[in-house]
Design an enzyme around this catalytic site. Structure first.
Site, short mmCIF file in Angstrom:
data_model
loop_
_atom_site.label_atom_id
_atom_site.label_comp_id
_atom_site.label_asym_id
_atom_site.label_seq_id
_atom_site.Cartn_x
_atom_site.Cartn_y
_atom_site.Cartn_z
N ASP A 1 42.43 51.26 -50.57
CA ASP A 1 41.64 52.45 -50.89
C ASP A 1 40.20 52.06 -51.27
OD1 ASP A 1 41.18 55.16 -51.21
OD2 ASP A 1 42.90 55.47 -52.52
N CYS B 1 41.86 53.45 -46.33
CA CYS B 1 41.70 54.73 -47.01
C CYS B 1 40.40 54.68 -47.80
CB CYS B 1 42.89 55.00 -47.95
SG CYS B 1 42.78 56.58 -48.84
N ASP C 1 42.46 63.34 -47.91
CA ASP C 1 43.30 63.64 -49.08
C ASP C 1 43.80 65.08 -49.06
OD1 ASP C 1 43.13 61.10 -50.11
OD2 ASP C 1 41.56 61.55 -51.56
#
Length: 776
Positions: free
Chosen positions: A474, A522, A544
């Site tokens: 992420d 991500c 998201d």
């Protein structure tokens, strides 16, 4: 295929031609890019620009070539100072502080793709024309590589700049592509958005002046994706001239589409110069990110097929191109930061029972991480939550028959962390000045090799201890201060580019040590959805926002430039945590099944009926995923009423079609789906799953068929609803490819207030149906 006829260079793919010429002045003059054409030494001359005299105040290139007027000459490489006043591809500050450049042909060779040392580049084989140009007055070398991918109808361009001086030179602009096209009234299609609202499509007609797309966010950005298209008026999904462009890069980028006073178009894109300069020392080489271009005469779908094939064959690592994705269950929406080992194992046991294959532990597992204000950078497990440690917990997950995956955010650092206390100078911030935080965190300085070494060691610990087969990577904020305590003051404008050189080097080291580790990219969703990340991460969490309607639109738009198999696509909570919209499990599945599939919910909260449905969904996905992953995607329809999308296996024996209804329109109740791409001579069976329908869905319309009057919202309705369900029994019919390709698929009539029977589809707003077409 690469042909050279006299001073003409002809690059040919299966269906396209790209042609340019070495002028007598040794400039590279662009002549043509589009549908494949037949040319020879005589007809090539007809492609040339016939302007021989400058217009009014225009500039002659030189006394020797006073008929060369660069301002209106279509060029392969553009610079400042010789009469071309359009935006240049290359801008340099020379050793004598001048900024005039003049890159002229020196030599060429037909070879293979340039193997970059600092940046990702196209994988696999291509035929490559490498042309060496030189600025003889300033002693600087420019190499341009044209890489021809024959079957994909894609041509890419690489470039390197080498300083042959003893003194430094400063690179101020280094765009990846300069493409000058003749006046043709082009329209640009680009994709913009923000968090939880990625990839919105915008069309703009180009008129005189500049149209600019750019990001200064430090990432390729959800504000403007680096992929864009050019097309001529009248182009549709299956007809018309369309060009597509992209960049193998993850940092700040800029696209300029400049229409000059004669109506001609210059396309420039690459590193954004707003946050870029680079000092080149003697004999130092700068690698410019590789640019991607493709053309199709068969509209947007034709272009998409080109780009999808190219990405699968030359961007994604080979071991993951056809690797069937495991069905996963992610812990985030079920737990957030609040969990312990017992809770996680309870979730994992049920997930295994329902058919899940991979359990993913999301944020909150490392030391002191109880909210988003602390601990990033300290990649050691929190024994209060995982009493068995990463090693013991991973073993327990595997004993259940599941693979283990884990979330990390390596590029970030929290002020409340041991790492920050020990190495405050590793954070990107201006020393002794206040810093603006994003999600309560700061960015680590990946231009610093010590930081890269630390992250590699930390990640190896996580991977080795947990024995994870999946890593969710992420990146939850954008850049603010472009300042590194590791760089010299005159190197500070190099930071964003050096950051990505560091990131790519970290990915390369990890891939070398763990070649079978699947890393999912991500960045708060799709904030870094680009070919640079896809070069190391075969799939990216697209957004998201997990609302099925929003995702259907996003997938539709992502599919213009990216295979849907590269999108992480999960079934999440209903109501959706982003929109509070309630959507059925079937609808959520019919949208997410096309991507890297999984569940983002606490499966323990689902009732028995939903659990049975989840088992069926997973069984269906497993039965088709081998052929879904490299299938051909077709956009069928999108308007105010519905969205339709299709995926067809390479052997044309299987097709999935989703018909998503945005709003119920009685005129549209007799739906025909325009199927594409099946084999005319195959016989097919078309099915759609049956569905239970709560009678409350019909309200007062239930009285069409009820022997007694049932009041909407009344006690009788509530009692009947508990014990009796209606059925949308789905579809089951036999047909053939010729009918489907030409006539389309006539599905059952949907309820529109004129009556109801057992064969009718009952579809509400924001619901969909999935149709499975299999060869008999």
């Amino acid at each position: 295929m690469i042909k050279i006829i006299n001073n003409y260079f002809i690059l040919e793919t299966k269906n396209t031609s790209y042609i340019f010429k070495k002028h007598e002045s040794k400039h590279l003059i662009h002549l043509y890019y589009g549908k494949k054409i037949d040319v020879d030494d005589e007809t090539l001359k007809s492609l040339e620009n016939n302007i021989k005299f400058p217009i009014g105040s225009g500039i002659n290139y030189s006394k020797d070539f006073n008929d060369l007027y660069l301002e209106v000459t279509p060029l392969e490489v553009s610079t400042l100072g010789k009469g071309d006043i359009r935006t240049p591809m290359i801008e340099l500050i020379n050793p004598d502080s001048s900024n005039t450049s003049d890159f002229l042909y020196e030599s060429h060779v037909i070879d293979s793709i340039i193997k970059y040392e600092t940046l990702p580049y196209s994988k696999g084989e291509s035929e490559s024309l490498i042309i060496t140009l030189k600025d003889f007055e300033n002693n600087i070398e420019l190499k341009i590589a044209y890489n021809v991918f024959l079957s994909e109808d894609v041509i890419t361009r690489q470039a390197t700049i080498k300083n042959l001086n003893k003194e430094e030179i400063k690179l101020k602009k280094a765009y990846s592509l300069n493409l000058d096209l003749k006046n043709d009234d082009y329209i640009v299609r680009s994709f913009h958005g923000h968090w939880a609202n990625e990839m919105n499509l915008y069309d703009r007609k180009l008129v005189i002046g500049e149209y600019v797309n750019e990001t200064r966010a430090g990432v390729s950005s959800n504000r403007v994706n680096p992929f864009f298209m050019l097309y001529k008026d009248g182009a549709k999904e299956d007809i018309g001239d369309v060009y597509g462009f992209n960049l193998i890069y993850s940092g700040n980028h800029k696209e300029i589409l400049e229409v000059d006073s004669l109506g001609n178009l210059r396309v420039l894109f690459g590193i954004n110069p707003e946050t870029f300069e680079y000092l080149l020392k003697e004999n130092e080489i700068f690698e410019i990110p590789e640019a991607i271009m493709s053309y199709s005469k068969n509209g947007f779908n034709g272009l998409s097929q080109n780009l999808h094939s190219y990405i699968r064959n030359h961007i994604i690592d080979k071991e993951f191109v056809s690797f069937p994705r495991k069905v996963l269950n992610n812990s985030w929406e079920a737990c957030y930061f609040n969990f312990n080992e017992k809770k996680l194992l309870s979730m994992a046991r049920l997930a295994k029972k329902l058919g899940v294959e991979l359990f993913v532990l999301d944020d909150g597992w490392f030391k002191g991480r109880n909210d988003d204000t602390s601990s990033l950078g300290d990649w050691i497990e929190d024994k209060k939550k995982l009493k068995s440690g990463l090693k013991g917990f991973g073993e327990k997950i595997r004993k259940l028959g599941l693979e283990f995956g884990i979330w990390v955010e390596p590029e970030m650092i929290s002020e409340k962390s041991d790492l920050y206390q020990a190495h405050e100078n590793w954070a990107l911030k201006i020393e002794s000045k206040p810093h603006s935080l994003g999600r309560n965190q700061m960015i680590l300085d990946l231009s610093n090799k010590d930081v890269i070494d630390y992250l590699f060691k930390s990640l190896c610990y996580v991977i080795d201890e947990s024995k994870c087969t999946y890593l969710k990577w992420d990146m939850n904020r954008i850049f603010s201060d472009y300042y590194s305590m590791n760089l010299k003051k005159d190197e500070m404008m190099e930071l964003n580019h050096r950051y990505y050189i560091g990131l790519y080097s970290l990915f390369k080291r990890l891939k070398m040590k763990y070649p079978k580790l699947l890393i999912e990219g991500c960045a708060s969703g799709g904030n870094r959805f680009d070919l640079g990340i896809l070069s190391y991460c075969p799939q990216i969490w697209a957004s998201d926002n997990t609302d099925a309607y929003v995702r259907m639109n996003m997938q539709y738009n992502y599919s213009y430039g990216y295979p849907i198999s590269t999108l992480g696509a999960h079934i999440a909570s209903s109501p959706c945590l982003n929109t509070l919209r309630r959507q059925s499990l079937d609808t959520r599945f019919s949208v997410s099944v096309y991507g890297a599939f999984g569940y983002e919910i606490d499966l323990r909260d689902e009732n028995k009926g939903n659990r049975k449905e989840i088992i069926k969904q997973i069984e269906l996905y497993k039965s088709i995923r081998d052929r879904l992953i490299d299938s051909d995607y077709y956009r069928i329809r999108r308007d105010d009423s519905r969205i339709q999308f299709e995926s067809i296996s390479k052997d044309k024996e299987l097709s999935l079609v989703t018909d998503y209804q945005i709003k119920n329109n009685p005129i549209d109740s007799y739906t025909n789906i325009k199927i594409k791409g099946l084999h005319d001579e195959f016989n097919y069976r078309v099915t759609s799953p049956s569905m239970k329908i709560d009678i409350k869905t019909l309200g007062g319309a239930i009285n069409y068929i009820s022997p007694i009057h049932i009041k909407d919202g009344g006690l009788v309705q509530n009692i009947i609803s508990k014990f009796y369900k209606m059925y949308d029994k789905g579809l089951d019919l036999k047909t053939n490819g010729s009918i489907l390709n030409n006539e389309g698929l006539n599905v059952n009539e949907s309820f529109a207030g004129a009556g109801i029977n057992d064969d009718m589809r009952i579809v509400r707003d924001f619901e969909s149906r999935l149709y499975i077409i299999k060869k008999e």
